[in-house]
Design an enzyme around this catalytic site. Structure first.
Site, PDB file in Angstrom:
ATOM      1  N   HIS A  13      33.163  28.559 -15.297  1.00  8.52           N
ATOM      2  CA  HIS A  13      32.219  27.858 -14.437  1.00  8.52           C
ATOM      3  C   HIS A  13      32.753  26.530 -13.925  1.00  8.52           C
ATOM      4  O   HIS A  13      31.990  25.773 -13.314  1.00  8.52           O
ATOM      5  CB  HIS A  13      30.930  27.598 -15.223  1.00  8.52           C
ATOM      6  CG  HIS A  13      31.158  26.640 -16.354  1.00  8.52           C
ATOM      7  ND1 HIS A  13      31.825  27.001 -17.491  1.00  8.52           N
ATOM      8  CD2 HIS A  13      30.873  25.329 -16.491  1.00  8.52           C
ATOM      9  CE1 HIS A  13      31.923  25.961 -18.293  1.00  8.52           C
ATOM     10  NE2 HIS A  13      31.360  24.919 -17.705  1.00  8.52           N
TER      11      HIS A  13
ATOM     12  N   HIS B  93      32.890  21.532 -10.634  1.00  9.09           N
ATOM     13  CA  HIS B  93      31.960  22.127 -11.597  1.00  9.09           C
ATOM     14  C   HIS B  93      30.964  22.983 -10.819  1.00  9.09           C
ATOM     15  O   HIS B  93      30.274  22.480  -9.936  1.00  9.09           O
ATOM     16  CB  HIS B  93      31.230  21.020 -12.380  1.00  9.09           C
ATOM     17  CG  HIS B  93      30.751  21.473 -13.718  1.00  9.09           C
ATOM     18  ND1 HIS B  93      29.618  22.222 -13.884  1.00  9.09           N
ATOM     19  CD2 HIS B  93      31.283  21.294 -14.953  1.00  9.09           C
ATOM     20  CE1 HIS B  93      29.459  22.480 -15.183  1.00  9.09           C
ATOM     21  NE2 HIS B  93      30.451  21.933 -15.854  1.00  9.09           N
TER      22      HIS B  93
END
Lengths: 78, 151
Positions: B58, B73
């Site tokens: 992620h 992110h």
């Protein structure tokens, strides 16, 4: 980062017995603890962490990009 | 020396202070800009030329040859998804070009799971005044200039 930062962080969050789980996420250690009250924020700041964020029962320690390495060093100490 | 940092995703540019996470919103790991992605599934691309030094399903960090590290992110608290719904197109240590696909994901699925899909893009450990030409609020395409990092 082969220094004693992992040991110091571990001590500042109450030692091995206080750890339920530590999960690294890029720049932070997500620490699920038995007793969040044992976290010594002043000691963490003295170690040089960027910040400490409390969210429910989880204490996030912002250590910067070496979070994965530090988490694995802490795991080695448990 | 300046480093051009590109948007990893298409969407709407928002200031970091709008990110629903105190660590990013307070720039604890560095200054940056965030992008609220379009809901269509697609690939997040590298913001700079460099080496993938950290890779999670992620999130990732690309470091340039001269040591500037940019964090992307994908969504907030997405570590909790344990990689589900994310497809890695590179391996840790791989060299990538700016604009190269790094991770495939589905922002709509992240939001359906009750999480924000906002993507902070962070100049790690940069000084607070080191970002120039910062893109303001509004639409942006993946690969467009998001900000310039003065080093």
């Amino acid at each position: 980062m082969a220094d004693d930062r992992a040991a110091k962080i571990l001590a500042a969050i109450g030692g091995p017995d206080n750890i339920i789980e530590i999960e690294p996420c890029i720049t932070r250690l997500r620490c699920e603890l038995e007793d969040g009250g044992k976290v010594d924020e002043a000691a963490l700041k003295a170690i040089g962490v960027h910040g400490v964020v409390r969210a429910g029962g989880v204490v996030q320690i912002i250590v910067g990009p070496e979070a994965d390495t530090i988490a694995s060093d802490i795991e080695d100490l448990l | 020396m300046t480093l051009r940092v590109l948007s990893p995703v298409a969407g709407q540019v928002i200031p970091l202070t709008d990110v629903p996470d105190p660590v990013f919103a307070q720039a604890m790991v560095g200054p940056g800009v965030a992008v609220r992605p379009e809901s269509a599934a697609g690939d997040a691309v590298s913001p700079v030329d460099g080496t993938v030094v950290t890779l999670h399903p992620h999130a990732f960090v690309v470091a340039t040859a001269d040591g500037a590290a940019v964090l992307v992110h994908l969504g907030i608290d997405t570590v909790k998804l344990k990689g589900e719904g994310f497809t890695l197109h590179v391996v840790k240590g791989e060299s990538v070009r700016a604009g190269q696909a790094v991770i495939g994901w589905d922002p709509a699925a992240v939001e359906q799971g009750g999480r924000s899909a906002i993507c902070p893009v962070i100049a790690l450990d940069a000084g607070v005044d080191s970002l120039i030409e910062v893109r303001g609020r509004g639409p942006i395409a993946a690969g467009d200039l998001l900000f310039t990092w003065e080093r």
